[in-house]
Design a protein around this motif. Structure first.
Motif, PDB file in Angstrom:
ATOM      1  N   MET A  31      -0.254  -9.601  -3.120  1.00  0.00           N
ATOM      2  CA  MET A  31      -0.533  -8.276  -2.576  1.00  0.00           C
ATOM      3  C   MET A  31       0.706  -7.404  -2.784  1.00  0.00           C
ATOM      4  O   MET A  31       1.591  -7.314  -1.938  1.00  0.00           O
ATOM      5  CB  MET A  31      -0.890  -8.392  -1.089  1.00  0.00           C
ATOM      6  N   THR A  32       0.770  -6.776  -3.944  1.00  0.00           N
ATOM      7  CA  THR A  32       1.900  -5.943  -4.341  1.00  0.00           C
ATOM      8  C   THR A  32       1.447  -4.516  -4.596  1.00  0.00           C
ATOM      9  O   THR A  32       0.244  -4.228  -4.677  1.00  0.00           O
ATOM     10  CB  THR A  32       2.535  -6.499  -5.632  1.00  0.00           C
ATOM     11  N   ASP A  38       6.706   4.764   4.570  1.00  0.00           N
ATOM     12  CA  ASP A  38       7.144   6.059   4.045  1.00  0.00           C
ATOM     13  C   ASP A  38       6.429   6.344   2.724  1.00  0.00           C
ATOM     14  O   ASP A  38       7.029   6.303   1.647  1.00  0.00           O
ATOM     15  CB  ASP A  38       8.662   6.053   3.846  1.00  0.00           C
ATOM     16  N   PRO A  39       5.126   6.615   2.796  1.00  0.00           N
ATOM     17  CA  PRO A  39       4.372   6.852   1.566  1.00  0.00           C
ATOM     18  C   PRO A  39       4.726   8.202   0.949  1.00  0.00           C
ATOM     19  O   PRO A  39       4.961   9.181   1.667  1.00  0.00           O
ATOM     20  CB  PRO A  39       2.918   6.834   2.046  1.00  0.00           C
ATOM     21  N   VAL A  40       4.757   8.246  -0.364  1.00  0.00           N
ATOM     22  CA  VAL A  40       5.019   9.489  -1.083  1.00  0.00           C
ATOM     23  C   VAL A  40       3.818   9.775  -1.973  1.00  0.00           C
ATOM     24  O   VAL A  40       3.583   9.088  -2.976  1.00  0.00           O
ATOM     25  CB  VAL A  40       6.297   9.381  -1.933  1.00  0.00           C
ATOM     26  N   SER A  41       3.034  10.771  -1.581  1.00  0.00           N
ATOM     27  CA  SER A  41       1.828  11.122  -2.323  1.00  0.00           C
ATOM     28  C   SER A  41       2.066  12.377  -3.139  1.00  0.00           C
ATOM     29  O   SER A  41       2.849  13.257  -2.743  1.00  0.00           O
ATOM     30  CB  SER A  41       0.654  11.343  -1.367  1.00  0.00           C
ATOM     31  N   VAL A  93       0.832  -1.208   0.000  1.00  0.00           N
ATOM     32  CA  VAL A  93       0.000   0.000   0.000  1.00  0.00           C
ATOM     33  C   VAL A  93       0.865   1.256   0.000  1.00  0.00           C
ATOM     34  O   VAL A  93       0.604   2.204  -0.759  1.00  0.00           O
ATOM     35  CB  VAL A  93      -0.969  -0.020   1.202  1.00  0.00           C
ATOM     36  N   ALA A  94       1.911   1.272   0.825  1.00  0.00           N
ATOM     37  CA  ALA A  94       2.790   2.445   0.824  1.00  0.00           C
ATOM     38  C   ALA A  94       3.455   2.619  -0.529  1.00  0.00           C
ATOM     39  O   ALA A  94       3.641   3.751  -1.012  1.00  0.00           O
ATOM     40  CB  ALA A  94       3.844   2.310   1.927  1.00  0.00           C
ATOM     41  N   ALA A 143      -2.308  -0.472  -6.823  1.00  0.00           N
ATOM     42  CA  ALA A 143      -2.452   0.650  -7.754  1.00  0.00           C
ATOM     43  C   ALA A 143      -3.482   0.364  -8.834  1.00  0.00           C
ATOM     44  O   ALA A 143      -4.163   1.285  -9.318  1.00  0.00           O
ATOM     45  CB  ALA A 143      -1.097   0.967  -8.395  1.00  0.00           C
ATOM     46  N   ARG A 144      -3.637  -0.901  -9.185  1.00  0.00           N
ATOM     47  CA  ARG A 144      -4.580  -1.277 -10.249  1.00  0.00           C
ATOM     48  C   ARG A 144      -5.986  -1.520  -9.718  1.00  0.00           C
ATOM     49  O   ARG A 144      -6.979  -1.007 -10.266  1.00  0.00           O
ATOM     50  CB  ARG A 144      -4.062  -2.551 -10.948  1.00  0.00           C
TER      51      ARG A 144
END
Length: 373
Positions: A314-315, A233-236, A208-209, A320-321
């Motif tokens: 679960m990738t 460390d998500p980058v939005s 998810v990140a 994203a898809r």
């Protein structure tokens, strides 16, 4: 009443849900929780306002070795300590939920404690595949209840999984605005809830990140409980709805209310709570163990309330898809929520509590007649 369900949240939460229901049905009832110093019960039980009595741990090793040889000694010590607790609190019934706390409770209750009588035992099995403690305890119990059919204990009565009233009675739509404000989420954006249990789940965290940019670009907000020992460390992208990472969520009722979709493991308690909240789900069963997490999720997946995904699948690419596609399909989300609302037993806690109170009443009545000869 003594409730025995320690070690993990999957054993403790149904025990506390039943304890809460007992209080609602009979405010005069005295409830004591049984646990060990090693379990989460040392945090969860006092926080819910119940006395906690600790006994020595007596885990049951699955493989031969020194631990297995020491099991009789440890179990005898735990049973003796539990018997003291049952006498001290003047127990009228033991309600067990499995795990390494439950087995000593079952053996102790079957010793003669009061007026020559044995304390009645009520067992609730939460999982689709019963554990050793409850399989053994079922042979000693007065009554066995189960969350789902075919749990591995013959004759178990299916009553559903006890969940907290704050979740069983949750109105997600009515609570959504306050819940999103509580967590600092975008009030309007479709929102994904992510968690992997109290310890988190590295595969889910990374997936998810890693998809944070794609989720943000799709206008999706995220509430991500990553576990106390983990970080993400998500980058939005700029201007995207909030991505809120937290080590742990104490208010799961508000987390469910804030979300439109959840990605999570499929422990029995998790499946029961998510289903009770009628929240569409993507379940990612643990890839090891005896396969019980897949079994826990299958009934709601087959009902159309959830999707099942293997851990290896679960990738970040999957998230994203699939997540934007699902959150962008309100008709499918509504159908999944409706299927969840029709699945499960939201009154399970009250059912187990009523059965326990009835067993306790019969025991007290029998005591009043004097000891058996």
């Amino acid at each position: 009443m003594v409730v025995a369900g320690g070690g993990t949240a999957g054993h403790i939460e149904p025990a506390l849900a039943v304890a809460d229901a007992v209080r609602r049905l009979d405010p005069s009832a005295r409830i004591t929780a049984l646990g060990t110093p090693k379990g989460l019960e040392t945090e969860l039980v006092p926080a819910r306002g119940y006395p906690l009595e600790l006994i020595p741990p007596a885990p049951l090793p699955r493989k031969p070795g020194k631990d297995l040889l020491a099991t009789p000694y440890r179990l005898n010590r735990a049973v003796a300590a539990t018997r003291k607790v049952l006498r001290a609190v003047d127990a009228d019934v033991v309600v067990g939920f499995g795990g390494y706390v439950a087995l000593p409770a079952y053996f102790a209750a079957r010793g003669r404690l009061a007026a020559g009588r044995r304390v009645p035992i009520l067992i609730h099995e939460a999982n689709a595949s019963a554990g050793i403690a409850n399989k053994v305890g079922a042979r000693l119990a007065d009554r066995v209840l189960a969350a789902v059919p075919d749990c591995g204990i013959p004759g178990a009565e299916v009553v559903g999984m006890p969940v907290r009233a704050t979740i069983a009675d949750l109105d997600r739509a009515a609570t959504r605005a306050a819940a999103r404000d509580f967590f600092g989420l975008d009030p309007e954006a479709p929102t994904l809830l992510v968690f992997g249990g109290s310890q988190g789940a590295q595969q889910i965290n990374a997936a998810v990140a890693g998809a944070a940019a794609a989720l943000g670009a799709a206008g999706i907000g995220v509430l991500h409980a990553h576990g106390k020992n983990n970080t993400v460390d998500p980058v939005s992208p700029a201007g995207a709805p909030a991505y809120v990472p937290l080590p742990y969520v104490d208010r799961m009722d508000l987390a469910y209310a804030a979300a439109d979709l959840v990605i999570c493991r499929s422990g029995a308690m998790t499946v029961a709570e998510v289903t009770a909240a009628a929240l569409p789900a993507i379940y990612v069963p643990l890839p090891h163990g005896n396969g019980e997490q897949r079994l826990n999720a299958l009934p709601v997946v087959e009902a159309g309330a959830a999707v099942l995904v293997d851990d290896a699948d679960m990738t970040a690419d999957y998230v994203a898809r699939e997540v934007p596609a699902l959150l962008g399909d309100p008709d499918r989300l509504a159908a999944m929520a409706a299927a969840g609302a029709q699945t499960g037993h939201r009154d399970a806690a009250e059912t187990v509590a009523a059965a326990a109170l009835a067993a306790a009443a019969r025991f007290r009545a029998a005591q009043a007649q004097g000891p058996r000869r």
